[in-house]
Enzyme design. Structure first.
Site, PDB file in Angstrom:
ATOM      1  N   ARG A 172      58.961  37.718  11.389  1.00  0.00           N
ATOM      2  CA  ARG A 172      59.389  39.092  11.681  1.00  0.00           C
ATOM      3  C   ARG A 172      60.100  39.694  10.476  1.00  0.00           C
ATOM      4  NH1 ARG A 172      62.659  39.362  17.090  1.00  0.00           N
ATOM      5  NH2 ARG A 172      62.696  41.572  16.515  1.00  0.00           N
ATOM      6  N   CYS A 232      69.870  41.565  13.077  1.00  0.00           N
ATOM      7  CA  CYS A 232      68.800  40.765  13.705  1.00  0.00           C
ATOM      8  C   CYS A 232      67.856  41.745  14.395  1.00  0.00           C
ATOM      9  CB  CYS A 232      69.376  39.737  14.678  1.00  0.00           C
ATOM     10  SG  CYS A 232      70.392  40.436  16.004  1.00  0.00           S
TER      11      CYS A 232
END
Length: 276
Positions: A172, A232
């Site tokens: 990601r 995050c």
């Protein structure tokens, strides 16, 4: 009380009158799991449940943003958590969401908060007692006061002098894997370092040794002793990086609460792909 406590320590201190145990389990929608239902099925004796997705500011359109002090204090009093209590948080989540509960409680003024090392998974493996059903909240007072220096906002990141540390997995971060949230582009904030939160834990869910944690930080090019901004996907797993850095003596770290859910959805923000 240390900020990381063992299952043995907790078992020996369960009956202490000023000790409150809080289940902070959270799952992603795609997981198909209901954290609150799992809590009712079995939790550590005397524990209460903090729903980090519901105790949030939902006005900004970003998942589980920190709520107002008033809302947080009211939510804690409703489940029986006092600001001056000794608080042990745990989870039963692959995302190690107890770290988010730890951050929230500290952010709003509780200064005696510990994470149960290994969480409910370790407690169960050891055959320690559980109870089922709803919790029975005790009388509690939580006058919340938000810390002014531990949360970073998107507009400050664009000219931030502090290093940025992204706790998402490498796929990601590099933009190889699509973001699980609709309308969120892949990639990372330019200049970020990548330290996947999962690398900070052993296979059994316990936090790695300080030596091993230092190696993980070093491999990511991050100095845990120096302040940084952790980010995050949605402000949850980044707290594991903050907690781990604190175990190594670091202080002054900040959380970008909106994280990639906010940054990646904004067409005006710069985005990068590839390795750090």
């Amino acid at each position: 009380m240390d900020e990381l406590v063992s299952t043995e320590w907790l078992a020996q201190n369960l009956e202490q009158p000023d000790l409150v145990i809080v289940d902070c389990t959270f799952h992603m929608p795609a997981d198909g799991r209901d954290a609150e239902a799992e809590f009712r099925e079995g939790h550590i004796l005397g524990a209460c449940f903090l729903d980090i997705d519901e105790v949030a500011d939902k006005s900004r359109g970003v998942p589980h943003m920190l709520p107002s002090p008033e809302a947080f204090g009211a939510a804690m009093e409703a489940i029986g958590v006092g600001r001056d209590d000794r608080i042990v948080v745990y989870d039963n989540s692959p995302y190690r969401t107890a770290a988010r509960g730890w951050f929230m409680l500290r952010h709003f003024g509780a200064d005696r908060v510990a994470i149960l090392d290994g969480g409910l998974q370790k407690w169960r493996r050891e055959g320690r007692p559980l109870e089922s059903g709803e919790s029975s909240p005790r009388n509690a007072r939580f006058k919340a006061m938000a810390a002014s220096d531990v949360v970073a906002m998107a507009d400050l990141l664009k000219g931030a002098e502090l290093p940025l540390v992204d706790a998402r997995g490498r796929g990601r971060f590099e933009g190889v894997d699509p973001d699980p949230r609709p309308g969120v582009e892949p990639g990372h904030i330019p200049g970020s370092r990548n330290l996947p939160f999962a690398s900070l834990y052993r296979e059994d869910g316990t936090l790695k040794s300080e030596e091993a944690l230092a190696q993980e930080f070093g491999a990511a090019g991050v100095d845990p002793a120096q302040p940084f901004i952790a980010t995050c996907g949605s402000g949850v797993t980044a707290n594991s990086v903050i907690f781990a850095a604190r175990r190594l003596g670091g202080r002054g770290h900040k959380l970008y609460d909106g994280s990639w859910s906010e940054w990646g959805a904004d067409p005006k923000t710069p985005k990068a792909k590839g390795p750090a």
